[in-house]
Design an enzyme around this catalytic site. Structure first.
Site, PDB file in Angstrom:
ATOM      1  N   TYR A  93       0.835  -1.204   0.000  1.00  0.00           N
ATOM      2  CA  TYR A  93       0.000   0.000   0.000  1.00  0.00           C
ATOM      3  C   TYR A  93       0.873   1.259   0.000  1.00  0.00           C
ATOM      4  CZ  TYR A  93      -3.522   3.403   1.476  1.00  0.00           C
ATOM      5  OH  TYR A  93      -4.350   4.502   1.543  1.00  0.00           O
ATOM      6  N   LYS A 153       0.936   4.153  -2.838  1.00  0.00           N
ATOM      7  CA  LYS A 153       0.581   5.557  -2.574  1.00  0.00           C
ATOM      8  C   LYS A 153       1.746   6.496  -2.889  1.00  0.00           C
ATOM      9  CE  LYS A 153      -3.296   4.878  -2.370  1.00  0.00           C
ATOM     10  NZ  LYS A 153      -4.427   5.624  -2.962  1.00  0.00           N
TER      11      LYS A 153
END
Ligand SMILES: NC(=O)c1ccc[n+]([C@@H]2O[C@H](COP(=O)([O-])OP(=O)(O)OC[C@H]3O[C@@H](n4cnc5c(N)ncnc54)[C@H](OP(=O)(O)O)[C@@H]3O)[C@@H](O)[C@H]2O)c1
Length: 257
Positions: A153, A157
């Protein structure tokens, strides 16, 4: 009045941003993964101008979303909001053979950016966790590393910020920024998330439509309407070019026009 398209807006921050923009008098096009979720989105925001459907897990789905969005006309702003979270317990491979967090969080915003007629403004939802991301693209599909959902993640991002800054550099006539909404209790954020939910949809809508000079900048990272330092890797032109090339090769679609 601006026309704004928000990906992943059947729920969570995407829907909240759509509701906020609609209350301000803007024309909002929502996006849902399928017809059932589109019905949910319609119920949640009956005044939405249109609702585009398509699953961003696959390249075919991303193309479907881009074509359907484009068919509604040119947008003034696109908010790349759809995302999946940091609690993904295992590596999931998509029909294209890609790791699913990368597919939804990185490749989808890349391909939608490349395919949708460029709006005046682009906003990419990142996260504070991007600061712990690795931008080396050594193993972006997690085929060699043991799975680590939080790292996947964070990497995704960071790539969202890299993409936002690359677009800002490559398309100087488009305002392209990344931001974090804070850690808030959506489906993704979880019930214990501590940040202020009422502020969470504000910055992305402000970047999409405000004519305040502070919002009409490009290549910045924001938190609660203030510029904040981004992971320095995002400003590295070599990193930007490598990500853009990688996504272009995966999708056979160039960002340059
Ligand atoms: N919440 C936080 O604390 C937080 C913090 C930092 C950054 N963010 C970022 O904010 C953005 C929005 O997150 P959120 O908290 O609102 O999450 P959320 O409540 O889980 O909403 C995510 C949205 O994306 C949609 N989506 C996910 N995968 C999709 C796919 N394959 N195809 C189409 N739509 C898909 C979801 O659709 P369904 O509802 O049908 O699943 C949902 O509408 C994300 O990019 C996230 O990384 C959130």
């Amino acid at each position: 009045m601006s026309r704004v398209f928000i990906t992943g807006s059947a729920d969570g921050l995407g829907l909240m941003a759509g509701q906020l923009l609609a209350r301000q008098g803007h024309a909002v096009t929502l996006h849902a993964r399928n017809d059932r979720r589109a019905d949910d989105a319609r119920r949640a925001l009956p005044s939405a101008e249109a609702i585009v459907t398509g699953d961003l897990t696959t390249i075919a789905g991303m193309r479907q979303v881009a074509a359907a969005a484009d068919a509604t006309g040119r947008f003034d702003a696109v908010i790349h909001n759809a995302g999946i979270g940091y609690r993904e317990p295992r590596r999931v491979e998509t029909d294209d053979g890609l790791e699913h967090v990368f597919a939804v969080n990185v490749l989808a915003p890349y391909l939608l950016t490349a395919l949708i007629e460029p709006p005046a403004r682009l906003v990419y939802l990142s996260s504070g966790m991007h600061r712990g991301g690795r931008a080396d693209l050594a193993d972006p599909q997690w085929t060699r590393r043991p799975w680590d959902g939080a790292q996947a993640y964070s990497d995704s991002k960071l790539f969202d910020v890299v993409l936002a800054f690359a677009v800002a550099r490559l398309w100087p006539d488009v305002l392209s920024n990344a931001m974090t909404p804070g850690w808030v209790p959506t489906k993704m954020g979880g019930p214990g998330a501590p940040d202020d939910m009422s502020l969470a949809p504000v910055t992305q809508t402000w970047l999409a439509v405000s004519t305040a000079p502070e919002a009409m900048v490009s290549g910045e990272f924001f938190y609660h309407q203030k510029p904040r330092p981004a992971n320095p890797a995002a400003r590295d032109v070599t990193v930007q070019n490598r990500l853009v090339r990688y996504c272009a090769d995966l999708t056979s679609t160039e960002l340059d026009r």
